[in-house]
Design an enzyme around this catalytic site. Structure first.
Site, PDB file in Angstrom:
ATOM      1  N   ASP A   1       1.010  -1.090   0.325  1.00  0.00           N
ATOM      2  CA  ASP A   1       0.136   0.292  -0.468  1.00  0.00           C
ATOM      3  C   ASP A   1       0.651   1.588   0.152  1.00  0.00           C
ATOM      4  O   ASP A   1       2.007   1.206   0.492  1.00  0.00           O
ATOM      5  CB  ASP A   1      -1.020  -0.423   1.220  1.00  0.00           C
ATOM      6  CG  ASP A   1      -2.250   0.779   1.323  1.00  0.00           C
ATOM      7  OD1 ASP A   1      -2.324   1.490   0.050  1.00  0.00           O
ATOM      8  OD2 ASP A   1      -2.333   1.563   2.352  1.00  0.00           O
TER       9      ASP A   1
ATOM     10  N   GLU B   1       2.324   5.301  -3.972  1.00  0.00           N
ATOM     11  CA  GLU B   1       2.403   6.406  -5.170  1.00  0.00           C
ATOM     12  C   GLU B   1       4.235   6.796  -5.418  1.00  0.00           C
ATOM     13  O   GLU B   1       4.192   7.456  -6.037  1.00  0.00           O
ATOM     14  CB  GLU B   1       1.687   6.904  -4.810  1.00  0.00           C
ATOM     15  CG  GLU B   1       0.224   6.401  -5.674  1.00  0.00           C
ATOM     16  CD  GLU B   1       0.055   5.276  -4.196  1.00  0.00           C
ATOM     17  OE1 GLU B   1       0.444   5.688  -2.579  1.00  0.00           O
ATOM     18  OE2 GLU B   1      -0.418   4.322  -4.129  1.00  0.00           O
TER      19      GLU B   1
ATOM     20  N   ASP C   1      -9.250   3.401  -3.082  1.00  0.00           N
ATOM     21  CA  ASP C   1      -9.858   3.697  -2.049  1.00  0.00           C
ATOM     22  C   ASP C   1     -11.284   4.107  -2.449  1.00  0.00           C
ATOM     23  O   ASP C   1     -11.547   5.055  -3.058  1.00  0.00           O
ATOM     24  CB  ASP C   1      -9.407   4.739  -1.527  1.00  0.00           C
ATOM     25  CG  ASP C   1      -8.092   4.218  -0.316  1.00  0.00           C
ATOM     26  OD1 ASP C   1      -8.764   2.933  -0.056  1.00  0.00           O
ATOM     27  OD2 ASP C   1      -7.611   5.367   0.472  1.00  0.00           O
TER      28      ASP C   1
HETATM   29  O1  MIG Z   1      -3.955   6.215   4.527  1.00  0.00           O
HETATM   30  O2  MIG Z   1      -3.927   0.741   5.652  1.00  0.00           O
HETATM   31  O3  MIG Z   1      -5.912   1.635   0.236  1.00  0.00           O
HETATM   32  O4  MIG Z   1      -6.890  -0.109   1.472  1.00  0.00           O
HETATM   33  O5  MIG Z   1      -7.240  -0.375   4.096  1.00  0.00           O
HETATM   34  C1  MIG Z   1      -4.900   5.247   4.263  1.00  0.00           C
HETATM   35  C2  MIG Z   1      -5.331   1.464   5.917  1.00  0.00           C
HETATM   36  C3  MIG Z   1      -4.010   3.799   4.338  1.00  0.00           C
HETATM   37  C4  MIG Z   1      -5.286   3.099   1.637  1.00  0.00           C
HETATM   38  C5  MIG Z   1      -5.591   1.325   1.028  1.00  0.00           C
HETATM   39  C6  MIG Z   1      -6.898   1.031   1.668  1.00  0.00           C
HETATM   40  C7  MIG Z   1      -6.609   0.887   3.917  1.00  0.00           C
HETATM   41  C8  MIG Z   1      -6.077   2.191   4.151  1.00  0.00           C
HETATM   42  N1  MIG Z   1      -4.308   2.499   3.512  1.00  0.00           N
END
Ligand code: MIG
Length: 767
Positions: free
Chosen positions: A410, A413, A484
């Site tokens: 996650d 980017e 998201d």
């Molecule tokens: O700033 O890890 O897209 O699936 O549950 C949020 C917490 C960070 C973004 C991900 C989402 C995940 C969440 N993350």
């Protein structure tokens, strides 16, 4: 105008004074179908590098070259290029028809944006300033008016991208992802698109990792363009006889999704966050109690100690290992999230090791660069360096040793809380220092590569990686989800074109958060969501903190029943999905296909956003609006079997279909043979030893010998679903056919016999 040309068998090099500096334009026949058009700066020993392409096709194409006063003509066996002195290129097919044609265009990207939009884009962190909107190279091509555009990865909007413009700049934008014209970038940069018009299809892959711009007839209905802000112009014209062939050719360059472990195709349950071992055990028990198949539970960031990557919280998860062992007894695997940001904390091993070895990104002055993410003050691994990737990969051992079966990447980017990373942050690479500006769009790709290789080396299993950010070619290392989304009907509708365009962009193993991530879902929305996504390769329900719980039993009995029905349907067809994974690993053709991929010349399907095909045999036309129980369905030519009633329906027309809340309209192409599992609780290999072959003749009769369409056959792939032994031949291929002269009708031939554990039973049903 100066104009100098050199040519060899498979390449033409041109210099003219239009090109900046001492650059030259190279045109290479990568194959007879794939032409690379790229600039090379006048720097000694300049070597171009691609993050997407690791191996060029083995046999290059060749050019037949001729020239006159105005142009050079370079022809392969498939296409002919006319390169004018202005450096504009016209490309013709073998029949002599013009396929694509450059036009003169000196407008700048920023010309099309209002002041207000620019301010907004700067505020939202999409652009640092307007200087990065000055293109360095821009290519503009003519539109005939009949084109549709597909691909570009996970951009918002619909199947056809014509009339929109987009930006490649990996972005974690918390606003609802809608097709709003100002919503141009999402988490992924996949600068590949397909242009399709009657009897003509080609693709363009722009291999440039800097911010780039795409305008598909948005600012000018008569042309489309793509432009880069820095680096070299480097694009591939990819010709094909069909959409499928273009995808096959594109993935011959950028790679294909390897075979996954079988269980990864099962159902995954997630939430941000399941925050104790007890909660997870109860969750697993609930799946048993409510009789819903499940293969994986995901641990979001709260399993970590203070959000420190490659640690676990001793308070919440005192023994991850015993938890994963316990779950495994019920056939359920754990997948855990990791984030790239490393907490800046002395004494934390990841930070200390990274600091000692210069593994983190720095400022131009060589200071370690800090920003904030979940762990607070954090630093960023330079995945651009193979040493750093190796290091990161080894750290997956922490998770593997705790029984974690897959890793979810996650925030890559990379996302950051204290404003975007400045363009000039340095990420050391093997041979050069990269700026953030250059590698922003491949940061997620490189993290996924590191994760994949770590899992592969340390677990010896086929790695299961999910990523949010990626680039072209990431399919070699990872599956993807679309980030998201929200629990809104608009996002249920978006899910279909988004998954279809990901598949056409080389990323077939994809999925959306079922039920929606942000905001509160409703029983009706969740029911329609599980129906619409019932064949989704990545089949995961996930929801955000502070939202209503989204596990299927937290609503009411009828929602639970509908949910169970469609999860079971998914499991039933997993042998078919796995066969499609096998096909995809060889050809790049995605499992989920827009109708246009199988029925290219049917005008009714070119922009069909609300139906899709699974392989070429199953057509799904889900309901994606609230309060609706009837919808129109377009069935392409042929006979279709209504999966819900067994009725035969003649296609080539629209029908009205009655679909109350518990019904998803599904149709099987007449004449299909499909491999299925009987009712199973999960994909533990012991549950996968029985196969039921379903035959859907075009005309129904209890006796297959009475069926007119009985000459068809189906190839089925089987292996251990786990490791790489299939690569040394440990797999079976079955050929199933229905023969009129055979009792029961099914004929089974083993055409490849490399895997010992054959099915215990193979039975047949005619439907
Ligand atoms: O700033 O890890 O897209 O699936 O549950 C949020 C917490 C960070 C973004 C991900 C989402 C995940 C969440 N993350």
């Amino acid at each position: 105008m100066k104009f100098k040309v050199k040519h060899q068998n498979s390449s033409v090099t041109i210099k003219n004074d239009k090109l900046p500096g001492n650059s030259s334009l190279h045109i290479d026949a990568i194959t007879d179908n794939i032409i690379r058009i790229h600039t090379v700066p006048g720097i000694e020993d300049y070597k171009s590098h691609s993050f997407a392409i690791e191996n060029m096709p083995e046999t290059p194409g060749s050019f037949n070259i001729s020239s006159n006063k105005h142009a050079i003509t370079a022809a392969t066996n498939c296409v002919t290029l006319k390169i004018k002195k202005s450096l504009q290129i016209d490309i013709y097919n073998k029949k002599g028809s013009l396929v694509c044609s450059d036009i003169e265009d000196n407008t700048n990207i920023a010309d099309n944006l209002s002041e207000e939009e620019i301010t907004q884009l700067i505020q939202e962190g999409h652009i640092a300033d307007t200087s990065d909107m000055q293109f360095k190279y821009k290519i503009t091509k003519k539109l005939t008016g009949n084109e549709v555009f597909y691909g570009l990865g996970d951009k918002t909007g619909f199947l056809d991208k014509k009339g929109y413009n987009y930006i490649m700049w990996n972005s974690d934008n918390p606003d609802p992802h809608v097709e709003n014209p100002t919503f141009r970038a999402l988490y992924k940069s996949v600068p590949f698109f397909i242009v399709h018009r009657p009897n003509c299809t080609y693709g363009i892959f722009l291999d440039n990792t800097y911010k780039s711009y795409f305008d598909f007839g948005c600012s000018d209905a008569g042309s489309y363009s793509f432009a880069v802000t820095d680096g070299e112009l480097d694009y591939y014209f990819i010709y094909g006889q069909s959409i499928k062939e273009v995808i096959r050719n594109y993935t011959s360059l950028t790679g294909r999704s390897p075979l996954p472990q079988l269980w990864t195709l099962g159902y995954h349950q997630s939430r941000w966050s399941y925050s104790s071992a007890n909660e997870v055990t109860e969750l697993a028990d609930s799946f048993k109690k409510y009789n819903i198949p499940c293969d994986a539970i995901h641990l979001d960031i709260d399993y970590m100690d203070k959000y420190k990557v490659f640690t676990s919280s001793s308070g919440r998860f005192p023994s991850l290992n015993s938890l994963s062992n316990k779950l495994l007894q019920d056939g359920i695997k754990l997948v855990s999230i990791i984030d790239p940001g490393v907490k800046a904390e002395d004494g934390y091993y990841m930070y200390d090791e990274g600091i000692n070895n210069n593994y983190f990104a720095t400022t131009e002055d060589g200071e370690i660069y800090h920003n904030a993410v979940w762990p607070g003050d954090s630093v960023f691994p330079a995945f651009t360096s193979s040493q750093v990737r190796q290091w990161w990969g080894e750290k997956t051992n922490f998770l593997i040793n705790n029984g974690i079966a897959g890793i979810w990447n996650d925030m890559n980017e990379p996302a950051s809380f204290n404003g975007p990373l400045p363009d000039n942050i340095i990420f050391p690479g093997d041979n050069k220092n990269y700026t953030h500006k250059e590698i922003h769009n491949v940061y997620g790709h490189l993290m996924a590569e590191a994760t994949y290789n770590g899992l592969k080396e340390n677990s010896h299993k086929r790695p299961f990686v999910i990523t949010r950010a990626c680039y072209s070619g990431s399919q070699k290392y990872t599956t993807v989800w679309t980030g998201d989304n929200q629990s809104i009907w608009a996002h249920l509708k978006l899910a279909i074109p988004q998954m279809l365009n990901l598949g056409m962009s080389g990323l077939p193993f994809c999925g959306v958060d079922i039920g929606g991530f942000g905001s509160n879902t409703t029983p009706e929305l969740l029911s329609r969501w599980i129906e619409a996504c019932c064949f989704s390769p990545l089949f995961r329900n996930h929801s955000a903190k502070m939202t209503r719980r989204q596990e299927p039993w937290t609503f009411n009995k009828s929602t639970l029943d509908i949910y169970r029905k469609y999860v079971k349907l998914h499991y039933k067809f997993i042998p078919y999905l796995y066969d499609l994974c096998y096909e995809e690993s060889l050809t790049g053709i995605p499992m989920l296909r827009p109708l246009v991929m199988e029925y290219e010349n049917d005008k009714n399907v070119q922009t069909c956003n609300d139906e899709y095909l699974v392989g070429n045999s199953i057509l799904v036309a889900p309901v994606t609006s609230p309060g609706v129980s009837v919808r129109s369905v377009y069935l392409p030519k042929g006979i279709w079997v209504d999966y819900n009633s067994g009725k035969r329906i003649k296609g080539g027309r629209y029908i009205l279909y009655h679909a109350p809340l518990d019904v998803c309209p599904i149709f099987i192409k007449g004449g299909s043979i499909l491999p299925t599992y009987p009712d199973i609780p999960n994909l533990d290999m012991k549950n996968t030893r029985r196969l039921v072959i379903e035959f859907y003749p075009s005309e129904y009769s209890q006796d297959p010998s009475q069926c007119t369409n009985n000459s068809c056959y189906y190839m089925h792939y089987q292996d251990n679903g786990t490791d790489f032994k299939y690569q040394t031949g440990e797999y079976n291929l079955y050929k199933f056919s229905f023969s009129p002269n055979r009792p029961g009708g099914l004929k089974t031939e083993l055409t490849r016999n490399g895997y010992k554990e054959k099915y215990k039973s193979i039975s047949a049903v005619t439907r």
